[in-house]
Design a protein around this motif. Structure first.
Motif, PDB file in Angstrom:
ATOM      1  N   PHE A 170      81.452  60.878  21.945  1.00  0.00           N
ATOM      2  CA  PHE A 170      81.008  61.437  23.214  1.00  0.00           C
ATOM      3  C   PHE A 170      79.937  60.345  24.046  1.00  0.00           C
ATOM      4  CE2 PHE A 170      77.604  62.027  19.927  1.00  0.00           C
ATOM      5  CZ  PHE A 170      76.467  62.150  20.677  1.00  0.00           C
ATOM      6  N   ALA A 171      79.715  60.355  25.091  1.00  0.00           N
ATOM      7  CA  ALA A 171      78.878  59.512  25.931  1.00  0.00           C
ATOM      8  C   ALA A 171      77.587  59.944  25.910  1.00  0.00           C
ATOM      9  CB  ALA A 171      79.690  59.295  27.362  1.00  0.00           C
ATOM     10  N   THR A 172      76.436  58.859  26.208  1.00  0.00           N
ATOM     11  CA  THR A 172      75.295  59.365  26.189  1.00  0.00           C
ATOM     12  C   THR A 172      74.562  58.329  26.842  1.00  0.00           C
ATOM     13  OG1 THR A 172      72.970  59.814  24.980  1.00  0.00           O
ATOM     14  CG2 THR A 172      74.859  58.350  23.992  1.00  0.00           C
ATOM     15  N   SER A 173      73.361  58.657  27.462  1.00  0.00           N
ATOM     16  CA  SER A 173      72.350  57.537  28.239  1.00  0.00           C
ATOM     17  C   SER A 173      71.241  57.325  27.254  1.00  0.00           C
ATOM     18  CB  SER A 173      71.840  58.019  29.483  1.00  0.00           C
ATOM     19  OG  SER A 173      71.440  59.364  29.425  1.00  0.00           O
ATOM     20  N   GLY A 174      71.431  57.286  26.077  1.00  0.00           N
ATOM     21  CA  GLY A 174      70.411  57.005  24.951  1.00  0.00           C
ATOM     22  C   GLY A 174      69.894  58.047  23.985  1.00  0.00           C
ATOM     23  N   PRO A 175      69.635  57.514  22.780  1.00  0.00           N
ATOM     24  CA  PRO A 175      68.941  58.603  21.919  1.00  0.00           C
ATOM     25  C   PRO A 175      67.997  59.689  22.154  1.00  0.00           C
ATOM     26  CG  PRO A 175      68.278  56.439  21.218  1.00  0.00           C
ATOM     27  CD  PRO A 175      69.158  56.247  22.611  1.00  0.00           C
ATOM     28  N   ALA A 176      67.315  59.265  23.259  1.00  0.00           N
ATOM     29  CA  ALA A 176      66.267  60.312  23.516  1.00  0.00           C
ATOM     30  C   ALA A 176      66.514  60.910  24.728  1.00  0.00           C
ATOM     31  CB  ALA A 176      64.890  59.823  22.938  1.00  0.00           C
ATOM     32  N   THR A 177      67.685  61.385  25.152  1.00  0.00           N
ATOM     33  CA  THR A 177      67.977  61.892  26.488  1.00  0.00           C
ATOM     34  C   THR A 177      68.633  63.062  26.447  1.00  0.00           C
ATOM     35  OG1 THR A 177      70.067  60.506  26.830  1.00  0.00           O
ATOM     36  CG2 THR A 177      68.340  59.560  27.535  1.00  0.00           C
ATOM     37  N   ASP A 221      75.946  63.503  12.810  1.00  0.00           N
ATOM     38  CA  ASP A 221      76.710  62.525  13.324  1.00  0.00           C
ATOM     39  C   ASP A 221      78.099  63.199  13.219  1.00  0.00           C
ATOM     40  OD1 ASP A 221      74.827  60.622  13.444  1.00  0.00           O
ATOM     41  OD2 ASP A 221      74.825  60.292  11.104  1.00  0.00           O
ATOM     42  N   ALA A 222      78.619  64.244  13.574  1.00  0.00           N
ATOM     43  CA  ALA A 222      79.698  64.719  13.813  1.00  0.00           C
ATOM     44  C   ALA A 222      80.573  64.059  14.798  1.00  0.00           C
ATOM     45  CB  ALA A 222      79.560  66.322  14.191  1.00  0.00           C
ATOM     46  N   ALA A 223      80.100  63.573  15.604  1.00  0.00           N
ATOM     47  CA  ALA A 223      81.056  62.612  16.645  1.00  0.00           C
ATOM     48  C   ALA A 223      80.047  61.205  16.655  1.00  0.00           C
ATOM     49  CB  ALA A 223      81.341  63.104  17.692  1.00  0.00           C
ATOM     50  N   THR A 224      80.823  60.228  17.143  1.00  0.00           N
ATOM     51  CA  THR A 224      80.147  58.911  17.394  1.00  0.00           C
ATOM     52  C   THR A 224      79.574  58.895  19.000  1.00  0.00           C
ATOM     53  OG1 THR A 224      81.495  57.819  15.788  1.00  0.00           O
ATOM     54  CG2 THR A 224      80.558  56.407  17.213  1.00  0.00           C
ATOM     55  N   ALA A 225      78.365  58.392  19.251  1.00  0.00           N
ATOM     56  CA  ALA A 225      77.754  58.204  20.378  1.00  0.00           C
ATOM     57  C   ALA A 225      78.225  56.824  20.829  1.00  0.00           C
ATOM     58  CB  ALA A 225      76.163  58.252  20.215  1.00  0.00           C
ATOM     59  N   LEU A 226      78.703  56.864  22.097  1.00  0.00           N
ATOM     60  CA  LEU A 226      78.753  55.647  23.230  1.00  0.00           C
ATOM     61  C   LEU A 226      77.535  55.505  24.035  1.00  0.00           C
ATOM     62  CD1 LEU A 226      80.392  53.246  23.865  1.00  0.00           C
ATOM     63  CD2 LEU A 226      81.487  54.709  25.587  1.00  0.00           C
ATOM     64  N   VAL A 227      76.628  54.788  23.938  1.00  0.00           N
ATOM     65  CA  VAL A 227      75.483  54.631  24.440  1.00  0.00           C
ATOM     66  C   VAL A 227      75.550  53.811  25.682  1.00  0.00           C
ATOM     67  CG1 VAL A 227      73.066  54.344  24.596  1.00  0.00           C
ATOM     68  CG2 VAL A 227      74.012  54.903  22.467  1.00  0.00           C
ATOM     69  N   LEU A 228      75.258  54.349  27.099  1.00  0.00           N
ATOM     70  CA  LEU A 228      75.458  53.798  28.366  1.00  0.00           C
ATOM     71  C   LEU A 228      74.019  53.889  28.812  1.00  0.00           C
ATOM     72  CD1 LEU A 228      78.916  55.427  28.842  1.00  0.00           C
ATOM     73  CD2 LEU A 228      78.224  52.836  28.426  1.00  0.00           C
ATOM     74  N   ARG A 229      73.940  53.384  30.275  1.00  0.00           N
ATOM     75  CA  ARG A 229      72.805  53.226  30.802  1.00  0.00           C
ATOM     76  C   ARG A 229      72.332  54.526  31.728  1.00  0.00           C
ATOM     77  NH1 ARG A 229      72.229  47.956  34.275  1.00  0.00           N
ATOM     78  NH2 ARG A 229      74.272  49.063  35.247  1.00  0.00           N
ATOM     79  N   GLY A 230      73.393  55.410  32.065  1.00  0.00           N
ATOM     80  CA  GLY A 230      72.843  56.502  32.515  1.00  0.00           C
ATOM     81  C   GLY A 230      73.957  57.464  32.681  1.00  0.00           C
ATOM     82  N   GLY A 231      73.747  58.755  33.267  1.00  0.00           N
ATOM     83  CA  GLY A 231      74.758  59.873  33.544  1.00  0.00           C
ATOM     84  C   GLY A 231      75.869  59.501  33.844  1.00  0.00           C
ATOM     85  N   GLY A 232      75.896  58.805  35.059  1.00  0.00           N
ATOM     86  CA  GLY A 232      77.048  58.317  36.056  1.00  0.00           C
ATOM     87  C   GLY A 232      78.005  57.244  35.153  1.00  0.00           C
ATOM     88  N   GLU A 233      77.409  56.561  34.393  1.00  0.00           N
ATOM     89  CA  GLU A 233      78.218  55.780  33.548  1.00  0.00           C
ATOM     90  C   GLU A 233      78.893  56.528  32.578  1.00  0.00           C
ATOM     91  OE1 GLU A 233      76.371  52.005  32.256  1.00  0.00           O
ATOM     92  OE2 GLU A 233      75.620  51.633  33.890  1.00  0.00           O
ATOM     93  N   ALA A 234      78.133  57.506  31.924  1.00  0.00           N
ATOM     94  CA  ALA A 234      78.738  58.400  30.810  1.00  0.00           C
ATOM     95  C   ALA A 234      79.749  58.998  31.373  1.00  0.00           C
ATOM     96  CB  ALA A 234      77.612  59.274  30.332  1.00  0.00           C
TER      97      ALA A 234
END
Length: 325
Positions: A155-162, A180-193
């Motif tokens: 799943f896509a996220t904009s950071g671990p505390a968002t 950790d049921a799924a792996t996070a893909l960390v990006l810079r913002g919601g649009g990029e996610a």
């Protein structure tokens, strides 16, 4: 990443404040700092404000949107906390950077109340979404797939505390899955996610509705559930979190507020608060906010401070329950 925030902080760039009009300045430009990347709901909210608020301010005041992304929103947010309290530099405060981050990570280089709050702007629903062609018909089916293949989906996220990350982790806990049921893909913002989801880099996303609205409208994305007490008028086929079987996610909501550095003078606060209150009668701004998928909710400074304080308390308790602090 969170531990390096203090080394990432940027100094605020600025120009004359609105009050400079009284001193004969030909034009004033205020820097509105957005702590996330361009293209997401924070960017949309800031640009709507920059387009419609200047006409309600004294003199010929302009607002320039400046993106200072990084460290889950800490970079841009902290730069405003360090700026001069002269009204030259303001912050588009967001739920992730101004409530979740200080509530969940003690290394955050600012406290939630290290700011002068000028007003709440809008709120938006939180949604779990997939690509239109995804095989999961509802949220229960997605959860079943996560259970069958722990850690293999992304799943896509904009950071671990968002809210993008915290909302998904809350889903995992509510479903009886591991964090950790799924792996996070960390990006810079919601649009990029959202772009990562559309590109097939991830299988699902939890995000604020404004980031997802375009994809939901054009049929490229499909929402499995949204937060809120009732179904959304624009997307009546999408069940609420409670209807989908996950009432614990109902409290998730996105929001934007306008804030300044600590110690702004009362006359400056009153000037901005008066302009924000006038947005209630600005049909163009109201329509733009609703088109983005949010609901206008204009609150004065004191009520905004109380609201954000309540959000901090909510996410601090949620983080305790999820073992994230």
């Amino acid at each position: 990443m969170l531990g390096s925030r203090r080394n990432l902080l940027l100094s605020a760039a600025a120009a004359p404040l609105p009050g400079a009009m009284a001193k004969g300045a030909a034009e004033a430009v205020v820097t509105l700092v957005v702590p996330f990347s361009a293209g997401g709901s924070a960017d949309l909210s800031a640009r709507a404000l920059a387009a419609h608020l200047p006409a309600l301010l004294p003199g010929r005041t302009g607002i320039v949107v400046e993106h200072r992304a990084g460290a889950s929103g800490a970079v841009g947010t902290a730069s405003v906390a360090r700026a001069a309290p002269d009204g030259q530099t303001l912050l588009l405060a967001r739920v992730g950077s101004s409530a979740i981050l200080p509530a969940t990570d003690g290394r955050t280089p600012f406290a939630w109340d290290d700011f002068t709050f000028l007003g709440l702007l809008e709120q938006s629903a939180y949604a779990i979404a997939v690509r239109a062609e995804a095989p999961w018909a509802d949220l229960a089916a997605l959860v079943a797939a996560l259970r069958d293949a722990p850690g293999q989906m992304r799943f896509a996220t904009s950071g671990p505390a968002t809210i993008l990350d915290l909302g998904v982790r809350q889903l995992f806990i509510a479903a009886g899955l591991g964090l950790d049921a799924a792996t996070a893909l960390v990006l810079r913002g919601g649009g990029e996610a959202v772009q990562a989801l559309l590109a097939g880099q991830v299988q699902f996303i939890g995000n604020n509705l404004p980031d997802l609205a375009l994809g939901l409208r054009d049929g490229s994305l499909r929402a499995l559930a949204v937060s809120g007490p009732v179904r959304l008028a624009e997307f009546p086929a999408v069940p609420t979190m409670t209807e989908a079987g996950f009432p614990a996610l109902e409290g998730l909501t996105g929001w934007s507020a306008l804030a300044g550095p600590p110690g702004m003078a009362p006359e400056l606060v009153a000037r901005w608060a008066q302009a924000l209150a006038a947005l209630r009668h600005n049909p163009a701004w109201l329509a733009e906010v609703e088109r983005q998928g949010s609901l206008p909710r204009l609150l004065p400074p004191d009520e905004t401070r109380d609201y954000i304080g309540g959000q901090v308390a909510l996410y601090r308790e949620l983080a305790r329950q999820l073992g994230l602090q």
